[in-house]
Scaffold this active site. Structure first.
Site, short mmCIF file in Angstrom:
data_model
loop_
_atom_site.label_atom_id
_atom_site.label_comp_id
_atom_site.label_asym_id
_atom_site.label_seq_id
_atom_site.Cartn_x
_atom_site.Cartn_y
_atom_site.Cartn_z
N GLU A 253 1.06 7.48 -6.69
CA GLU A 253 0.20 8.04 -5.65
C GLU A 253 0.98 9.05 -4.81
O GLU A 253 2.18 8.91 -4.59
CB GLU A 253 -0.31 6.91 -4.75
CG GLU A 253 -1.16 5.91 -5.54
CD GLU A 253 -1.69 4.77 -4.68
OE1 GLU A 253 -2.38 3.91 -5.25
OE2 GLU A 253 -1.42 4.73 -3.48
N ASN B 157 0.80 -1.83 7.99
CA ASN B 157 -0.51 -1.71 7.36
C ASN B 157 -0.67 -2.85 6.38
O ASN B 157 0.11 -2.95 5.43
CB ASN B 157 -0.64 -0.37 6.65
CG ASN B 157 -0.96 0.72 7.64
OD1 ASN B 157 -2.02 0.73 8.24
ND2 ASN B 157 0.01 1.59 7.87
N CYS C 59 0.60 6.16 2.53
CA CYS C 59 1.91 6.81 2.46
C CYS C 59 2.95 5.88 3.05
O CYS C 59 2.93 5.56 4.21
CB CYS C 59 1.92 8.13 3.20
SG CYS C 59 3.49 8.97 3.03
N CYS D 181 9.09 -0.29 -7.49
CA CYS D 181 10.39 -0.25 -6.80
C CYS D 181 11.06 -1.59 -6.98
O CYS D 181 10.42 -2.63 -6.95
CB CYS D 181 10.18 0.03 -5.31
SG CYS D 181 11.73 0.11 -4.38
N CYS E 204 6.06 -4.66 1.58
CA CYS E 204 5.70 -3.40 0.92
C CYS E 204 4.96 -3.65 -0.39
O CYS E 204 5.43 -4.41 -1.24
CB CYS E 204 6.97 -2.59 0.67
SG CYS E 204 6.70 -1.13 -0.35
N CYS F 69 11.17 -4.98 -0.56
CA CYS F 69 11.04 -5.21 0.88
C CYS F 69 9.80 -6.10 1.07
O CYS F 69 8.79 -5.92 0.38
CB CYS F 69 10.92 -3.89 1.64
SG CYS F 69 12.38 -2.85 1.35
N CYS G 29 3.36 13.72 0.96
CA CYS G 29 4.17 12.51 0.78
C CYS G 29 4.22 12.21 -0.71
O CYS G 29 3.18 12.05 -1.35
CB CYS G 29 3.51 11.38 1.55
SG CYS G 29 4.21 9.76 1.27
#
Ligand code: SAH
Ligand code: SF4
Length: 354
Positions: A104, A304, A347, A124, A131, A128, A117
């Site tokens: 994205e 978020n 983002c 990944c 995330c 974290c 972005c």
């Protein structure tokens, strides 16, 4: 240039244009018996005149235009979908790569500027705890052409109306875990005969890979550095950003400070605010003293929510209280307000792709 020197390589085996620096493209065309200045012309057509269709590159000989798709691949990956925020200022792009992997990218317009972005990895590895991308694990690194292509796709979508835009490596993935492709991307974006994006327009965000920050310092690419701090004690940061166990806060700040000193720019300290976790007044005070200890600016990102994770976004009052405590003490503070609802939220915490 002779016809015979331009035997087209069949489609997919032609190297991708968007992953090639101008120097590499020059060498590549020369290797095919074409004078290097043709590479310069193609570069300028694509990046300066924003023309990707070889036949429209009218100052090139017809034979070269016809052979070009076999020399380098000018196709962009498919934009699978574009979601627009209700206020129209934010767009989220889902890009489908050649192997079917999806990443994205987000474009955000504020009164001052347009910001792109971009993602640097599919997933990944760093996990974290808050995330969405981390939940996916690492699927693979992106190639330089897959990163540059995100910029070109968004530029085309916006009709290249803005010749001044900024780029942040804050999409999916840890850019410094994909150093080679990310630094190649930066060189390509910098090129004065390409998009000519000054270093001030680029920011790399890292969760804190200290050796790679030090390597970036040596490369002197001048791009801005943002570090994902999120906690002011090692005990908490160990939980939120597991890579902290390897390189704790003091080491990270030292590397970031050295980077900032070398390139003469302030470091951005990103701080995702998690309700009841890192949003106390004591946290604000500690964050302020870190911010004062080095040339920096703080970027507060209210959490978020990610489906399946239990963290809470702090209330508006809690965000205000934290920021008001920080503001008089820290040198510079910005709060990333949720613009564009879920899309802006994308983002920095992408990866919610099924
Ligand atoms: N991997 C890099 C860059 C991508 S994330 C990094 O970690 O720095 C950009 C920022 O958004 C990081 O500071 C990241 O920690 C933060 N972020 C990730 N998920 C988030 C979420 N759900 N809410 C708020 N911020 C988040
Ligand atoms: Fe990776 Fe950044 Fe997400 Fe951490 S916050 S898991 S480093 S993308």
């Amino acid at each position: 240039m002779s016809q015979t020197s331009l035997t087209p390589i069949t489609g997919p085996s032609a190297p991708n244009f968007f992953g090639m620096s101008r120097e590499r493209l020059r060498a590549h065309v020369e290797g095919m018996g074409v004078p290097a200045f043709r590479a310069e012309q193609v570069y300028s057509w694509v990046y300066q005149k924003h023309v990707r269709t070889p036949l429209d590159m009218t100052n090139l000989p017809l034979a070269f235009r016809e052979a070009l798709p076999g020399i380098c691949d000018l196709e962009l990956p498919e934009t699978a979908s574009v979601h627009k925020s209700p206020d129209g200022n934010t767009h989220k792009f889902v890009i489908r790569l050649a192997d079917g992997a999806r990443v994205e990218s987000v474009s955000m317009r504020t009164p001052k500027r347009l910001t792109f972005c971009i993602s640097s990895q599919v997933g990944c590895a760093l996990k974290c705890s808050f995330c969405a991308t981390g939940l996916m694990g690492l699927k693979r690194n992106l190639k330089a052409h897959e990163i540059v292509a995100q910029v070109v796709a968004m530029g085309e979508f916006h009709g290249w109306q803005d010749d001044r835009f900024n780029i942040v490596f804050m999409g999916m993935g840890e850019p410094l875990a994909n150093m080679e492709a990310v630094t190649e991307t930066i060189r390509i974006l910098h090129d004065e005969n390409g998009l000519n994006l000054g270093a001030r327009r680029l920011t790399v965000s890292t969760s804190g890979l200290v050796p790679q920050i030090r390597e970036l310092t040596k490369l002197k690419l001048q791009v801005g550095l943002a570090i994902s701090l999120h906690a002011t004690t090692d005990a908490l940061r160990d939980e939120l950003v597991p890579v902290n166990k390897r390189w704790p806060i003091a080491e990270l700040l030292d590397a970031a400070q050295e980077y900032g000193r070398t390139i003469g720019r302030r470091t951005t300290l990103e701080y995702t605010l998690l309700g009841g976790v890192n949003d106390s007044l004591e946290d604000a005070d500690r964050l302020a003293s870190i911010a004062r200890s080095m040339p920096s600016k703080v970027n507060i990102i209210p959490y978020n929510p990610v489906p399946g994770l239990d963290w809470k976004r702090p209330s508006k009052e809690a965000i205000d209280r934290f920021v008001e405590r920080l503001l008089p003490k820290a040198p510079a503070v910005t709060v990333r307000h949720t613009q564009g609802g879920d899309i802006w939220a994308a983002c920095g915490q992408l990866g919610g792709l099924s």
